[in-house]
Design an enzyme around this catalytic site. Structure first.
Site, PDB file in Angstrom:
ATOM      1  N   LYS A  13       0.831  -1.207   0.000  1.00  0.00           N
ATOM      2  CA  LYS A  13       0.000   0.000   0.000  1.00  0.00           C
ATOM      3  C   LYS A  13       0.864   1.254   0.000  1.00  0.00           C
ATOM      4  O   LYS A  13       0.664   2.170  -0.795  1.00  0.00           O
ATOM      5  CB  LYS A  13      -0.925   0.021   1.241  1.00  0.00           C
ATOM      6  CG  LYS A  13      -1.809  -1.208   1.370  1.00  0.00           C
ATOM      7  CD  LYS A  13      -2.674  -1.160   2.616  1.00  0.00           C
ATOM      8  CE  LYS A  13      -1.949  -1.211   3.951  1.00  0.00           C
ATOM      9  NZ  LYS A  13      -1.276  -2.500   4.258  1.00  0.00           N
ATOM     10  N   ARG A  88     -10.060   0.458   8.320  1.00  0.00           N
ATOM     11  CA  ARG A  88      -9.631  -0.890   8.690  1.00  0.00           C
ATOM     12  C   ARG A  88     -10.695  -1.646   9.447  1.00  0.00           C
ATOM     13  O   ARG A  88     -10.471  -2.805   9.802  1.00  0.00           O
ATOM     14  CB  ARG A  88      -8.410  -0.765   9.621  1.00  0.00           C
ATOM     15  CG  ARG A  88      -7.079  -1.027   8.959  1.00  0.00           C
ATOM     16  CD  ARG A  88      -6.041  -0.669  10.007  1.00  0.00           C
ATOM     17  NE  ARG A  88      -4.839  -1.425   9.903  1.00  0.00           N
ATOM     18  CZ  ARG A  88      -3.734  -0.952   9.308  1.00  0.00           C
ATOM     19  NH1 ARG A  88      -3.731   0.204   8.708  1.00  0.00           N
ATOM     20  NH2 ARG A  88      -2.642  -1.675   9.311  1.00  0.00           N
ATOM     21  N   ARG A 127      12.039  -4.983   5.258  1.00  0.00           N
ATOM     22  CA  ARG A 127      11.752  -3.581   4.931  1.00  0.00           C
ATOM     23  C   ARG A 127      12.590  -2.611   5.761  1.00  0.00           C
ATOM     24  O   ARG A 127      12.801  -2.789   6.947  1.00  0.00           O
ATOM     25  CB  ARG A 127      10.270  -3.309   5.200  1.00  0.00           C
ATOM     26  CG  ARG A 127       9.923  -1.827   5.148  1.00  0.00           C
ATOM     27  CD  ARG A 127       8.463  -1.577   5.157  1.00  0.00           C
ATOM     28  NE  ARG A 127       7.765  -2.164   6.288  1.00  0.00           N
ATOM     29  CZ  ARG A 127       6.451  -2.182   6.396  1.00  0.00           C
ATOM     30  NH1 ARG A 127       5.698  -1.673   5.442  1.00  0.00           N
ATOM     31  NH2 ARG A 127       5.890  -2.707   7.445  1.00  0.00           N
ATOM     32  N   ARG A 161      11.002  -0.419  11.300  1.00  0.00           N
ATOM     33  CA  ARG A 161       9.864  -0.222  12.190  1.00  0.00           C
ATOM     34  C   ARG A 161       9.890  -1.237  13.326  1.00  0.00           C
ATOM     35  O   ARG A 161      10.173  -2.402  13.101  1.00  0.00           O
ATOM     36  CB  ARG A 161       8.551  -0.382  11.405  1.00  0.00           C
ATOM     37  CG  ARG A 161       8.147   0.887  10.702  1.00  0.00           C
ATOM     38  CD  ARG A 161       7.001   0.713   9.732  1.00  0.00           C
ATOM     39  NE  ARG A 161       5.875  -0.068  10.191  1.00  0.00           N
ATOM     40  CZ  ARG A 161       4.776  -0.271   9.467  1.00  0.00           C
ATOM     41  NH1 ARG A 161       4.669   0.275   8.256  1.00  0.00           N
ATOM     42  NH2 ARG A 161       3.794  -1.003   9.924  1.00  0.00           N
ATOM     43  N   ARG A 172      -0.767  -8.693  13.148  1.00  0.00           N
ATOM     44  CA  ARG A 172      -1.321  -7.688  12.215  1.00  0.00           C
ATOM     45  C   ARG A 172      -2.127  -8.375  11.111  1.00  0.00           C
ATOM     46  O   ARG A 172      -3.176  -7.886  10.702  1.00  0.00           O
ATOM     47  CB  ARG A 172      -0.181  -6.849  11.618  1.00  0.00           C
ATOM     48  CG  ARG A 172       0.362  -5.814  12.617  1.00  0.00           C
ATOM     49  CD  ARG A 172       1.779  -5.374  12.331  1.00  0.00           C
ATOM     50  NE  ARG A 172       1.981  -4.781  11.045  1.00  0.00           N
ATOM     51  CZ  ARG A 172       3.184  -4.593  10.480  1.00  0.00           C
ATOM     52  NH1 ARG A 172       4.275  -4.952  11.128  1.00  0.00           N
ATOM     53  NH2 ARG A 172       3.288  -4.036   9.311  1.00  0.00           N
TER      54      ARG A 172
END
Ligand code: AP5
Ligand code: MG
Length: 218
Positions: A13, A88, A127, A161, A172
């Site tokens: 996203k 969400r 990431r 993160r 998640r």
């Protein structure tokens, strides 16, 4: 134009929203980014959100819908926006309808990034991003062109993160399956959902999104 990018953690996203920002001058509204900024600044919202985010659970509907309304008010009415990571839950989808209607906006497209969950753990744990400008990278799929130098701003400082570890990612994903995936039918009933193969490479995903937006995104 107002579009939602919907998909589980690591679906791409943020990556695709940044592409649309730089190619079309649209504005990315990422509730995750807003919450991380609040945590960093130590605001009351940030203090409240930190433990929830670190656990991979969802922050309250009131907080995130409040953030989205405030950001939209800061933007001109003509600005095209990409909602990234919002809504969400069913309650957030209801709030978004109201927030948009109050501002004379309407939803044009909901783009679902369809991905295989197992590949996402690999995407997320690899990431990292530029600590200065936020440009996103990946240990294998998207390295800076020059080693250790951000393509965008030239900084050599990068960060990861705190919620990008396998255990939190699993929570998640479970939150996505339980609370977010069930909102798709709301938008399917309105005939505004398009599905994109999020397992394709980043350029191909971008091409598929561009084809859906067509001339609307000029
Ligand atoms: P948020 O920041 O929204 O995280 P998320 O939904 O878990 O999604 P990610 O940002 O992890 O993934 P992404 O889809 O943006 O993937 P990306 O493009 O980076 O939310 C974080 C937390 O904040 C939540 O857990 C919750 O606590 C809270 N929160 C936020 N919004 C909320 C809300 N509305 N309500 C309640 N709580 C909320 O890509 C991932 C990696 O893969 C990158 O390294 C990228 O380079 C790579 N990649 C991308 N696309 C491809 C591709 N096609 N092929 C190969 N690699 C790719
Ligand atoms: Mg993101």
């Amino acid at each position: 134009m107002n579009i939602i990018l919907l998909g589980p953690p690591g679906a791409g996203k943020g990556t695709q929203a940044s592409r649309l920002e730089s190619e079309h001058g649209m504005v990315q509204l990422s509730t995750g980014d807003m919450l991380r900024a609040a945590v960093k600044a130590g605001t009351p919202i940030g203090v409240q959100a930190k433990a929830v985010m670190d656990a991979g659970e969802l922050v309250s509907d009131e907080i995130v819908s409040g953030l989205i309304g405030e950001r939209l008010d800061e933007l001109g009415g003509e600005t095209s926006v990409i909602f990234d990571g919002y809504p969400r839950t069913a309650a957030q989808a209801d709030s978004l309808d109201q927030i948009l209607a109050d501002r004379g906006r309407k939803l044009d497209h909901v783009i679902e990034l369809v991905v295989e969950e197992e590949a996402l753990v690999d995407r997320i744990t690899g990431r990292f991003s530029c600590a200065k400008c936020g440009a996103g990278y990946h240990d294998r799929y998207k390295l800076p062109k020059v080693e250790n130098v951000c393509d965008v701003c030239g900084s050599s400082e990068f960060k990861r993160r705190p919620d990008d570890n396998e255990e939190t990612v699993r929570t998640r994903m479970a939150e996505y399956r339980a609370k977010t995936a069930p909102i798709l039918p709301i938008y399917e009933a309105r005939g505004i959902v398009s599905k994109v193969d999020g397992m394709a490479d980043i350029d191909h995903v971008n091409d598929a999104i561009e084809a859906i937006l067509g001339s609307d995104a000029s």
